[in-house]
Write a protein that holds these residues in place. Sequence first.
Motif, mmCIF file in Angstrom:
data_model
loop_
_atom_site.group_PDB
_atom_site.id
_atom_site.type_symbol
_atom_site.label_atom_id
_atom_site.label_comp_id
_atom_site.label_asym_id
_atom_site.label_seq_id
_atom_site.Cartn_x
_atom_site.Cartn_y
_atom_site.Cartn_z
ATOM 1 N N GLN A 341 0.824 -1.210 0.000
ATOM 2 C CA GLN A 341 0.000 0.000 0.000
ATOM 3 C C GLN A 341 0.863 1.266 0.000
ATOM 4 O O GLN A 341 1.813 1.397 0.755
ATOM 5 C CB GLN A 341 -0.909 0.011 1.236
ATOM 6 N N ILE A 342 0.529 2.190 -0.906
ATOM 7 C CA ILE A 342 1.228 3.477 -1.003
ATOM 8 C C ILE A 342 0.186 4.586 -1.019
ATOM 9 O O ILE A 342 -0.751 4.553 -1.829
ATOM 10 C CB ILE A 342 2.079 3.569 -2.292
ATOM 11 N N GLN A 343 0.329 5.547 -0.116
ATOM 12 C CA GLN A 343 -0.568 6.699 -0.075
ATOM 13 C C GLN A 343 -0.082 7.704 -1.114
ATOM 14 O O GLN A 343 0.872 8.440 -0.904
ATOM 15 C CB GLN A 343 -0.569 7.336 1.319
ATOM 16 N N ALA A 344 -0.741 7.728 -2.273
ATOM 17 C CA ALA A 344 -0.283 8.558 -3.387
ATOM 18 C C ALA A 344 -0.809 9.989 -3.308
ATOM 19 O O ALA A 344 -0.127 10.922 -3.728
ATOM 20 C CB ALA A 344 -0.704 7.936 -4.713
ATOM 21 N N LEU A 345 -2.023 10.176 -2.790
ATOM 22 C CA LEU A 345 -2.583 11.514 -2.592
ATOM 23 C C LEU A 345 -3.092 11.632 -1.164
ATOM 24 O O LEU A 345 -3.738 10.706 -0.641
ATOM 25 C CB LEU A 345 -3.738 11.781 -3.567
ATOM 26 N N LYS A 346 -2.809 12.774 -0.528
ATOM 27 C CA LYS A 346 -3.154 12.969 0.882
ATOM 28 C C LYS A 346 -3.953 14.251 1.069
ATOM 29 O O LYS A 346 -3.424 15.350 0.937
ATOM 30 C CB LYS A 346 -1.875 13.040 1.734
ATOM 31 N N ASP A 347 -5.252 14.114 1.290
ATOM 32 C CA ASP A 347 -6.140 15.233 1.628
ATOM 33 C C ASP A 347 -5.960 16.416 0.669
ATOM 34 O O ASP A 347 -5.610 17.523 1.068
ATOM 35 C CB ASP A 347 -5.889 15.679 3.074
ATOM 36 N N ILE A 348 -6.226 16.169 -0.613
ATOM 37 C CA ILE A 348 -6.088 17.211 -1.638
ATOM 38 C C ILE A 348 -7.354 18.061 -1.703
ATOM 39 O O ILE A 348 -8.456 17.548 -1.901
ATOM 40 C CB ILE A 348 -5.827 16.588 -3.028
ATOM 41 N N ASN A 349 -7.183 19.367 -1.545
ATOM 42 C CA ASN A 349 -8.274 20.328 -1.694
ATOM 43 C C ASN A 349 -7.842 21.366 -2.731
ATOM 44 O O ASN A 349 -6.953 22.182 -2.467
ATOM 45 C CB ASN A 349 -8.579 21.023 -0.368
ATOM 46 N N LEU A 350 -8.446 21.311 -3.905
ATOM 47 C CA LEU A 350 -8.075 22.222 -4.981
ATOM 48 C C LEU A 350 -9.321 22.739 -5.685
ATOM 49 O O LEU A 350 -10.295 21.990 -5.881
ATOM 50 C CB LEU A 350 -7.193 21.522 -6.021
ATOM 51 N N GLU A 351 -9.260 23.988 -6.087
ATOM 52 C CA GLU A 351 -10.328 24.584 -6.878
ATOM 53 C C GLU A 351 -9.716 25.132 -8.158
ATOM 54 O O GLU A 351 -8.782 25.939 -8.113
ATOM 55 C CB GLU A 351 -10.984 25.712 -6.082
ATOM 56 N N ILE A 352 -10.209 24.661 -9.279
ATOM 57 C CA ILE A 352 -9.692 25.073 -10.583
ATOM 58 C C ILE A 352 -10.822 25.767 -11.328
ATOM 59 O O ILE A 352 -11.808 25.137 -11.725
ATOM 60 C CB ILE A 352 -9.170 23.856 -11.374
ATOM 61 N N ASP A 353 -10.688 27.071 -11.493
ATOM 62 C CA ASP A 353 -11.731 27.858 -12.152
ATOM 63 C C ASP A 353 -11.589 27.794 -13.668
ATOM 64 O O ASP A 353 -10.505 27.553 -14.207
ATOM 65 C CB ASP A 353 -11.652 29.316 -11.693
ATOM 66 N N LYS A 354 -12.689 28.060 -14.350
ATOM 67 C CA LYS A 354 -12.703 28.070 -15.812
ATOM 68 C C LYS A 354 -11.689 29.082 -16.341
ATOM 69 O O LYS A 354 -11.562 30.184 -15.823
ATOM 70 C CB LYS A 354 -14.095 28.430 -16.325
ATOM 71 N N GLY A 355 -10.957 28.673 -17.386
ATOM 72 C CA GLY A 355 -10.084 29.595 -18.085
ATOM 73 C C GLY A 355 -8.708 29.792 -17.491
ATOM 74 O O GLY A 355 -7.922 30.579 -18.013
ATOM 75 N N GLN A 356 -8.371 29.082 -16.413
ATOM 76 C CA GLN A 356 -7.039 29.249 -15.836
ATOM 77 C C GLN A 356 -5.996 28.459 -16.637
ATOM 78 O O GLN A 356 -6.312 27.489 -17.322
ATOM 79 C CB GLN A 356 -7.023 28.773 -14.372
ATOM 80 N N PHE A 357 -4.742 28.900 -16.544
ATOM 81 C CA PHE A 357 -3.598 28.186 -17.118
ATOM 82 C C PHE A 357 -2.715 27.802 -15.932
ATOM 83 O O PHE A 357 -2.062 28.643 -15.331
ATOM 84 C CB PHE A 357 -2.833 29.088 -18.082
ATOM 85 N N ILE A 358 -2.737 26.515 -15.593
ATOM 86 C CA ILE A 358 -2.131 26.030 -14.349
ATOM 87 C C ILE A 358 -0.954 25.117 -14.670
ATOM 88 O O ILE A 358 -1.026 24.267 -15.564
ATOM 89 C CB ILE A 358 -3.178 25.272 -13.504
ATOM 90 N N GLY A 359 0.131 25.274 -13.945
ATOM 91 C CA GLY A 359 1.260 24.363 -14.029
ATOM 92 C C GLY A 359 1.310 23.498 -12.779
ATOM 93 O O GLY A 359 1.110 23.988 -11.667
ATOM 94 N N ILE A 360 1.540 22.202 -12.955
ATOM 95 C CA ILE A 360 1.721 21.294 -11.815
ATOM 96 C C ILE A 360 3.154 20.771 -11.881
ATOM 97 O O ILE A 360 3.573 20.190 -12.895
ATOM 98 C CB ILE A 360 0.725 20.120 -11.850
ATOM 99 N N ILE A 361 3.908 21.009 -10.816
ATOM 100 C CA ILE A 361 5.299 20.543 -10.759
ATOM 101 C C ILE A 361 5.485 19.688 -9.509
ATOM 102 O O ILE A 361 4.703 19.762 -8.561
ATOM 103 C CB ILE A 361 6.303 21.718 -10.772
ATOM 104 N N GLY A 362 6.532 18.895 -9.523
ATOM 105 C CA GLY A 362 6.831 18.025 -8.381
ATOM 106 C C GLY A 362 7.869 17.008 -8.796
ATOM 107 O O GLY A 362 8.021 16.706 -9.987
ATOM 108 N N HIS A 363 8.587 16.468 -7.825
ATOM 109 C CA HIS A 363 9.597 15.457 -8.129
ATOM 110 C C HIS A 363 8.933 14.189 -8.646
ATOM 111 O O HIS A 363 7.712 14.009 -8.511
ATOM 112 C CB HIS A 363 10.444 15.156 -6.880
ATOM 113 N N THR A 364 9.718 13.307 -9.249
ATOM 114 C CA THR A 364 9.196 12.014 -9.711
ATOM 115 C C THR A 364 8.607 11.265 -8.515
ATOM 116 O O THR A 364 9.268 11.100 -7.498
ATOM 117 C CB THR A 364 10.314 11.181 -10.352
#
Length: 602
Positions: A341-364
């Motif tokens: 078992q691997i906890q891949a996502l932990k309590d994610i709270n995100l709001e993505i509004d219409k028309g945004q240009f979003i970058g997601i970065i993070g290590h491998t």
Amino acid sequence: MGIIKAKGLVHEFIRRDEDNNVESITTALDHVNLDVKEGQFIAILGHNGSGKSTLAKHINALLAPSEGTIWVDDMDVSKEENVIPVRKRAGMVFQNPDNQIIASVVEEDVAFGPENIGVPTEEILERVDFSLKSVGMTKFRQHSPNKLSGGQKQRVAIAGVVAMEPKCIVFDEPTAMLDPNGRKEVIKTAHKLNREKGVTILLITHYMEEVVDADYVYVMEKGHIVMDGTPRDIFSRVDELKAHRLDVPQITLLADNLRKAGLEIPAGILTREELVDAIMKISVRADMKSIAKSALKRMENRKEAVGEEKVVFSPVTKKDPASSILMDHVNYCYSEGTAYQIQALKDINLEIDKGQFIGIIGHTGSGKSTLIQHLNGLIKATEGNIYFNGEDIYDKDYDMRKLRGKVGLVFQYPEYQLFETTVFEDVCFGPKNQGLERKDVELRAFEALKNVRFPEELFDQPPFDLSGGQKRRVAIAGVLAMKPEVLILDEPTAGLDPAGRDEILDLIADMHRELGITVILVSHSMEDVAKYVDRIIVMNQGSVMYDDVPKEVFRHYKELEQVGLAAPQVTYLMYELAEKGLSVDLTAATVAEATRGILAAL
């Protein structure tokens, strides 16, 4: 004779039809001459299709010349009896380490090569110890490669080559799929092998920063060597490199901008230290204020003319289910309830509004790909809810097929998704599956291909005959044809040359502006994210570490480094100038912003 020498090297790829008649001949190498001395660190640059990888495969005897000769350690590669000895002398590390790692334990994988060439058992153990130590992976010898990061996997692949005790190692874009820390690890390992063990290194790369410390550079185009020289020689010819669809390190480009603005900056600047020194030397000149002021005025006028500044995202704390996408306390476990078992996502709270240009970065392994696959229902959260346009996508009556038409996902290396006989039919596939009539399907496909600026004369070509950049455009068009409201792209420029990278990212930015769609870009390039997006989400160990505008995120460059990331090179430069006493804008994250900031400070 050097350890690698090519004379009049030609390689032709011949395509035949089902009756074995010649359909086409492509000359990948056209009378190449090369002479690499033992112990050198050589970089080979060139756009996609320039012949770099074809040349590399000749060095490892994976291909034989159509004409001319190539010698490796004085052995003619084209002679059958030399193939195995050549492969012992010249090892090869490919772009994707997963294609080279075959064993379930690290030390077994490293031992695989020596075993296959009949090395005695006791000597194999010694070679494995030495190789793992050389790449800094000794403590991982009993680990499963599947549990390692991308950079660690690549170091295991390098150890497997080192265990063969080659005199030369060819690295064919070994960092294309890695995060900033992984790239740094691999290049550091290559230099260590070169410096401490005397191994000759040939590095093929699209990352210009990796070339700075090479001994010599060759630039290829259309199967020819069109430029060669030291890194300083090559990178001082900025406009010439750009004409060959290449780029220069970000610091070199900034220096070139400042020089063109009127500052006396030496040509061929390669490092931050050199540029800081050059700027501080001229900062005390009495006439510099007027020069910088007039240059800054010209830049501001140009900026107004092209409308360069972006409208940026302002972080919000409200929870509005009518937003385009809302993730509410989302958790996800791989292999839940098992020993793996691997906890891949932990309590994610995100709001993505219409028309945004979003970058997601993070290590491998930070959770980026897991996160985006939740957004169109490819993965279902272990806990929590996801809303699209106010509707809970986990309601039993929710139409998941409709969601996937509205939230389009373009995977890394999307050309692997192409499968139809023609480009046009491939783009028709998505809307056809939406149940549209044929005329509407064709209209959607035509519009999508026009939106990605794909040439109409190639609509009937097989997609497999296209260049890397063209294949990316077709894959993106295939998603656009379904009229998505949200376009998610996972590393869309991986493996592309600098010009191809800029073309794809400019295209995505234009579509965002002209079509009004929400764009989510996953990237390992801090420079690309800084240049294009309005908002950055930083993932670390399954959690959101930062969520803000680029300028604010990159203020935390030290914290980003601690989690395997980095800031753009110009950000580091601005902080170093500030430490020297120059009052610069520390929020500059692009070359244009840094140019203006330095001129303003002067």
